[in-house]
Design an enzyme around this catalytic site. Structure first.
Site, PDB file in Angstrom:
ATOM      1  N   HIS A 124      43.060  44.145 -23.894  1.00 61.18           N
ATOM      2  CA  HIS A 124      42.301  44.932 -24.873  1.00 61.18           C
ATOM      3  C   HIS A 124      42.061  44.082 -26.108  1.00 61.18           C
ATOM      4  O   HIS A 124      42.813  43.143 -26.402  1.00 61.18           O
ATOM      5  CB  HIS A 124      43.090  46.193 -25.243  1.00 61.18           C
ATOM      6  CG  HIS A 124      42.340  47.153 -26.118  1.00 61.18           C
ATOM      7  ND1 HIS A 124      41.095  47.642 -25.807  1.00 61.18           N
ATOM      8  CD2 HIS A 124      42.666  47.716 -27.324  1.00 61.18           C
ATOM      9  CE1 HIS A 124      40.695  48.476 -26.757  1.00 61.18           C
ATOM     10  NE2 HIS A 124      41.631  48.518 -27.683  1.00 61.18           N
ATOM     11  N   GLU A 171      37.978  50.188 -32.664  1.00 65.14           N
ATOM     12  CA  GLU A 171      38.086  49.796 -31.255  1.00 65.14           C
ATOM     13  C   GLU A 171      37.276  50.735 -30.382  1.00 65.14           C
ATOM     14  O   GLU A 171      36.942  51.864 -30.770  1.00 65.14           O
ATOM     15  CB  GLU A 171      39.556  49.855 -30.810  1.00 65.14           C
ATOM     16  CG  GLU A 171      40.130  51.243 -30.922  1.00 65.14           C
ATOM     17  CD  GLU A 171      41.521  51.384 -30.333  1.00 65.14           C
ATOM     18  OE1 GLU A 171      42.138  52.453 -30.529  1.00 65.14           O
ATOM     19  OE2 GLU A 171      42.002  50.460 -29.670  1.00 65.14           O
ATOM     20  N   CYS A 181      35.754  47.505 -24.835  1.00 69.88           N
ATOM     21  CA  CYS A 181      36.371  46.841 -25.991  1.00 69.88           C
ATOM     22  C   CYS A 181      35.700  45.505 -26.306  1.00 69.88           C
ATOM     23  O   CYS A 181      35.350  45.217 -27.455  1.00 69.88           O
ATOM     24  CB  CYS A 181      37.871  46.665 -25.764  1.00 69.88           C
ATOM     25  SG  CYS A 181      38.307  45.632 -24.338  1.00 69.88           S
TER      26      CYS A 181
END
Length: 432
Positions: free
Chosen positions: A394, A406, A345
């Site tokens: 995240h 993402e 991420c």
């Protein structure tokens, strides 16, 4: 014909594929057989309900542990970034120490030269009987002028001697200061490197604990799913023994399920048509508003979207694109992330923002604090969205219209997703 009868006819036509076909009449068992069959089916259904509840709790706990693993992973990323910075600082300090040592050695050599010159001067003065303050230096003068000349010479020699003494003192001080500064800088840099290395070890251990807990929960959840599947098979067998209304109800359930699928398919097609009608030109995210040529936000978005479909690799990605992942000792290793070339991420965010000259560290917690905080309700395309304590679990890039891009997790690929609000941070980070 009643509405119920019409539904039954339509249901039968749907199931058989023939407009006017009617199912044969069901068997007509005794009341005792019906009651026994229903009781057995009800017991199995209750057991399925119980297992479903437990499975839901287990899956929820599994997600919590997965979030914990993600958080610990990012902390491990942080520790690696800090260690790299400490190693760089230590190397710089060693270079400075080496340079200072060279200067200190030069100063020490100057001290030795000054001492040698002073010793030579004292020895020569003594040998010639012209030591400053010695009466013998004046004996043998042939005239008053000669005596005056000797006095002037001795005064000059005395000044030169004192200058040499001063130079020795200065050179000694310089050498001592340079040597002390070099040792202090090197000790401080090595202490920082040792602390960063210890922090990395602690972070790796914490990550391993989280991975072990996730692995144990995965096994427990798998067993629950297996138990639930077995009881569901028993329930289906029990329901197969129910006659009459139970059989009709099963047929109706099948029709309702088929109708539900049909409705979902129609809704999906309608949504796809609506999305296609509203979709922007290729290369621009579906939910983002058009931006003028050269817009920095659009550049960041386009760079992130250009990686759609690239495999997730924990620890992968940098300013130039996807890279090999790294080992995590658990979930990522089980997916072989260290053998894959892709992004995690925070690695995807590094690549996206590097396109406009913004170079982010490879840790979502640091990225969370890298720009201006904006309330979640005011987020705009190009903002970074975070989850978990301090943004350390995240990070994703907001596209607009409730959508984001993402690199989600091991086994997945870079993708566009709806924004998830569970565990989301109340602020987004705006860099542009």
């Amino acid at each position: 014909m009643t509405r119920f009868s019409a539904v039954v006819v339509l249901m039968a036509a749907f199931l058989t594929g023939t407009a006017h076909a009617v199912p044969p009449p069901p068997p007509n068992p005794s009341d005792a057989e019906i009651s026994a069959s229903r009781a057995e089916a009800d017991a199995k259904a209750a057991r399925v309900g119980e297992l479903t509840g437990r499975l839901t709790q287990a899956e929820s706990r599994l997600q919590e542990l997965m979030d914990e693993v993600s958080y610990k992973r990012e902390l491990a990323n942080k520790a690696r970034v800090d260690l790299e910075a400490a190693i760089s600082a230590a190397e710089a300090a060693r270079r400075e120490a080496t340079a200072a040592r060279v200067q200190a050695d030069a100063a020490s050599a100057a001290v030795e030269r000054s001492r040698r010159e002073l010793d030579e001067f004292a020895a020569a003065s003594y040998a010639q009987g012209s030591t400053v303050g010695s009466f013998s230096a004046y004996i043998g003068a042939k005239s008053p002028e000669d005596l005056l000349a000797r006095a002037q010479m001795l005064e000059a020699v005395s000044a030169a001697s004192l200058n040499r003494l001063d130079q020795v003192t200065r050179d000694q001080g310089t050498a001592a200061n340079l040597d002390s500064a070099a040792r202090a800088a090197l000790n401080q840099a090595e202490a920082k490197q040792a602390a960063a290395d210890e922090a990395r070890k602690v972070a790796d251990q914490a990550q391993q604990v989280a991975v072990d807990a996730h692995t144990a929960q995965t096994a427990a959840t798998t067993q629950l799913q297996s138990d639930k599947d077995a009881v569901e098979r028993e329930l289906n067998a029990a329901r197969g023994q129910v006659n009459g209304l139970q059989a009709q109800r099963q047929q109706y359930d099948q029709w309702a399920e088929a109708k539900k699928r049909e409705d979902e398919e129609n809704a999906r097609r309608a949504a796809a048509a609506q999305a296609a009608a509203a979709a922007p030109p290729p290369g621009r995210p579906a939910a983002a508003a058009p931006a003028p040529s050269g817009n920095r936000v659009q550049t960041v978005i386009n760079r992130a979207l250009s990686q759609r479909g690239v495999i997730y690799a924990w620890g992968g990605g940098n300013y130039n694109g996807p890279t090999y992942g790294v080992r995590d000792g658990g979930v990522a290793d089980s997916y072989g992330d260290y053998r894959k070339i892709g992004f995690d991420c925070s690695g995807l965010m590094m690549y996206a923002f590097a396109g406009v000259g913004v170079y982010l560290p490879h840790y979502s917690g640091y990225q969370y604090n890298s720009g201006r905080k904006v309330p979640l309700s005011q987020m705009a395309p190009g903002d970074m969205i975070f989850w978990g304590p301090g943004g350390g679990t995240h990070v994703a890039l907001y596209l607009g219209g409730g959508m984001m891009v993402e690199a989600p997790h091991s086994g997945a690929v870079v993708r566009i997703s709806p924004v998830r609000y569970g565990g989301i941070m109340p602020y987004v980070t705006r860099l542009l």
